[in-house]
Design an enzyme around this catalytic site. Structure first.
Site, short mmCIF file in Angstrom:
data_model
loop_
_atom_site.label_atom_id
_atom_site.label_comp_id
_atom_site.label_asym_id
_atom_site.label_seq_id
_atom_site.Cartn_x
_atom_site.Cartn_y
_atom_site.Cartn_z
N LYS A 172 21.54 -18.03 10.68
CA LYS A 172 20.34 -17.34 10.26
C LYS A 172 20.40 -15.89 10.72
CE LYS A 172 16.74 -17.17 12.90
NZ LYS A 172 16.94 -16.25 14.05
N HIS A 224 18.40 -23.61 14.25
CA HIS A 224 18.66 -24.44 15.42
C HIS A 224 17.42 -25.21 15.89
CE1 HIS A 224 17.08 -21.01 17.74
NE2 HIS A 224 16.93 -21.82 18.77
N GLU A 248 6.95 -16.37 23.51
CA GLU A 248 8.09 -16.05 24.37
C GLU A 248 7.65 -14.96 25.33
OE1 GLU A 248 12.14 -16.04 22.42
OE2 GLU A 248 10.86 -15.67 20.70
N ASP A 266 12.41 -13.29 11.86
CA ASP A 266 13.21 -13.84 12.96
C ASP A 266 12.81 -15.28 13.32
OD1 ASP A 266 15.14 -13.70 15.04
OD2 ASP A 266 13.55 -13.31 16.49
N HIS A 311 12.06 -21.03 11.91
CA HIS A 311 11.71 -22.04 12.91
C HIS A 311 10.29 -22.60 12.70
CE1 HIS A 311 15.29 -20.49 14.54
NE2 HIS A 311 14.80 -19.63 15.40
N LYS A 339 6.75 -12.27 20.90
CA LYS A 339 7.53 -11.96 22.11
C LYS A 339 6.66 -11.12 23.03
CE LYS A 339 12.13 -12.05 20.03
NZ LYS A 339 12.71 -13.21 20.68
C1 BG6 Z 1 16.22 -17.19 17.57
C2 BG6 Z 1 15.57 -15.84 17.44
O1 BG6 Z 1 16.52 -17.73 16.32
O2 BG6 Z 1 15.33 -18.06 18.25
C3 BG6 Z 1 15.19 -15.30 18.79
O3 BG6 Z 1 16.47 -14.95 16.81
C4 BG6 Z 1 14.33 -16.29 19.53
O4 BG6 Z 1 14.50 -14.06 18.68
C5 BG6 Z 1 15.02 -17.63 19.56
O5 BG6 Z 1 14.15 -15.81 20.84
C6 BG6 Z 1 14.13 -18.69 20.17
O6 BG6 Z 1 14.90 -19.85 20.29
P1 BG6 Z 1 14.65 -20.87 21.48
O7 BG6 Z 1 15.56 -22.00 21.20
O8 BG6 Z 1 14.97 -20.13 22.74
O9 BG6 Z 1 13.20 -21.21 21.40
#
Ligand code: BG6
Length: 497
Positions: A178, A208, A246, A265, A270, A360
């Site tokens: 991605k 992911h 985050e 992003d 997600h 964030k």
């Molecule tokens: C990523 C984003 O796909 O996912 C990031 O590019 C983000 O900006 C991250 O921080 C968050 O993933 P996880 O698994 O840490 O929640």
């Protein structure tokens, strides 16, 4: 077989597990962008984790490919150093050796045809010497503008070939990281290119979040229990909240992030995935095609954001100090926070708002889904004051950290009066399941080697996600229809914060 808090039925004991996994197949894996952040922080740790558990195929070789000129020795030394630093005490030299002896580095241009011809020769030689059987896995872990060039070159150099009739060994598969495109049009073009040279079963589009245990558990909670699904609709649910906060800022990713922003992003991928799992109908089966068909249907039912009242339903923000981050424009309007209210136009969800938030630079890292049930229709327990203390039930799925599920409900407070208080039942993954957790990238790597694309994105679903967020993206002049407000770093958005 009993773990604390878990009981297996005798049939499950006999079968060991409900859906048994298959061993990953022998292959050569090529990682494009092998010296980048993603490879260093996610892919090599995942490969190490699989090596530690002896989950890698017996015949398995990895080629790191990137445009930086370096030797295999210096490449291996650099990965070793970053893994050892990341893992500290738990770094195991024998496990590392198992991985390191499968690694080599090839320098080449992502766009240079001759470099791919060279890569093809190297792969053939490895296949002959190591008897990997001819299967090839190409992992595109570069910045997204390189994806199209890499796909074209893989095709023109004959590195990828059509699926064979029984879809078995040898195979060639391509994993695409991605962000898959930068908007609907570019995602369509990339899909068009990918599907013109590969069968959909050979394309693995990464998100992911789908590989997180707690995200998959949304489906298990809904469809492996009889008590939730009857309540999972507009008659019983008042609203749903999905939050991904985050605490970290953008760190060293300014160049990428300033062009991307929170909407592309994490919202486009997600959070849209989580939303789909919470709200979609039951698939006919958990086979990949049935699952993606149902998800695709969900995105068609998601009410399009109306340009006319966008500002009433969407909020964009940027944390204070963002513009001073490295590689960020000093007048950047890139949002680092988004909140929106969405509706789903079907019988199950008509009129139920879903509030989605991500950002964030917030108070803490916390991703969760909370299902807020309707209030009781009439209160029997005291006057207005007492009744106001009876809160509607909330079912919270904590995706991360402190993974688990809580259900809040009213309870009689012990004592001589009929006083009602609120309590929670709390399920914790850590308490219930001991042992190492598989990381999302370990699972994704295993699945693509096994040819299982259930947790990966399908073309129509990804386009549905881009189509939904299109009105929030900036126009050709880089302006969004919604003002981007400033917020203080460390602001709270989730219930728990
Ligand atoms: C990523 C984003 O796909 O996912 C990031 O590019 C983000 O900006 C991250 O921080 C968050 O993933 P996880 O698994 O840490 O929640």
């Amino acid at each position: 077989m009993t773990e604390p808090g878990i009981t297996f039925t005798s049939q499950q004991q006999k079968e060991g597990i409900l859906m048994r996994d298959t061993a990953p197949a022998s292959c050569v894996m090529v990682i494009f962008g092998a010296t980048g952040d993603l490879a260093r922080n996610k892919l090599f740790p995942a490969l190490y984790g699989l090596a530690a558990e002896k989950k890698l195929p017996d015949q398995f070789e990895i080629i790191g490919y990137s445009h930086t000129d370096r030797t295999t020795e210096s490449f291996i030394a650099q990965i070793r150093q970053s893994l050892a630093k990341k893992m500290g005490q738990s770094f195991s030299p024998p496990v590392w050796e198992m991985l390191a002896r499968r690694l080599r580095y090839v320098a080449g241009d992502f766009g240079g045809k001759e470099d791919y011809d060279n890569l093809a020769k190297i792969i053939k030689k490895i296949e002959e010497e190591q008897k990997t059987g001819g299967s090839r896995l190409f992992y595109l872990a570069t910045a997204s503008p390189f994806f199209a060039d890499i796909l074209r070159n893989l095709h023109s150099s004959g590195l990828i070939y059509p699926v064979n009739a029984d879809r078995q060994h040898p195979w060639s598969r391509v994993v695409i990281e991605k962000p898959f495109g930068t908007d609907l049009e570019s995602a369509r073009q990339l899909n068009h290119l990918a599907t013109s040279i590969l069968d959909e079963s050979q394309i693995f589009r990464v998100d992911h979040y789908m590989a997180k245990e707690t995200v998959q558990n949304i489906l298990v909670l809904r469809f492996a229990n009889a008590i939730f699904e009857p309540l999972w609709n507009r008659s019983h649910i008042d609203h749903v909240q999905i939050s991904a906060a985050e605490d970290m800022g953008i760190g060293t990713r300014g160049a990428f992030y300033d062009k991307t922003g929170v909407v592309r992003d994490v919202l486009q991928n997600h959070l849209m995935q989580i939303l789909a799992l919470v709200a979609m109908e039951s698939p006919v089966s958990f086979k990949s095609r049935d699952f993606h068909d149902e998800k695709s249907k969900f995105f068609r039912a998601l009410r399009a954001l109306d340009a006319g009242d966008l500002a009433d339903n969407v909020v964009l923000g940027q944390y204070s100090g963002y513009r001073a981050e490295k590689n960020v424009e000093s007048d950047s309007e890139t949002p680092t926070f988004v909140a929106l209210k969405v509706f789903i136009d079907n019988w199950r969800w008509q009129g139920v708002p879903f509030y989605i938030r991500a950002g964030k630079g917030l108070a803490a890292k916390l991703t969760e889904v909370s299902i807020h049930f309707r209030p009781i229709p009439i209160c029997l327990f005291g006057g207005v004051d007492a009744c106001q203390r009876i809160h509607p039930n909330v079912l919270t799925m904590r995706i991360q950290p402190d993974e688990g599920i809580t259900l809040s409900f009213a309870c009689k407070v012990p004592g001589d009066h009929l006083e009602v208080g609120e309590v929670t039942m709390d399920f914790s993954y850590a308490r219930a399941f001991a042992g190492k957790k598989r990381t999302a990238y370990e699972r994704l790597l295993l699945d693509c080697m096994r040819g299982d694309n259930l947790l990966y994105g399908r073309a129509d679903v990804i386009e549905g996600q881009w189509s939904f967020i299109a009105p929030i993206l900036e126009d050709k002049d880089g302006k969004t229809a919604i003002p981007v407000r400033q917020y203080a770093r460390g602001s709270a958005i989730c219930q728990g914060q």
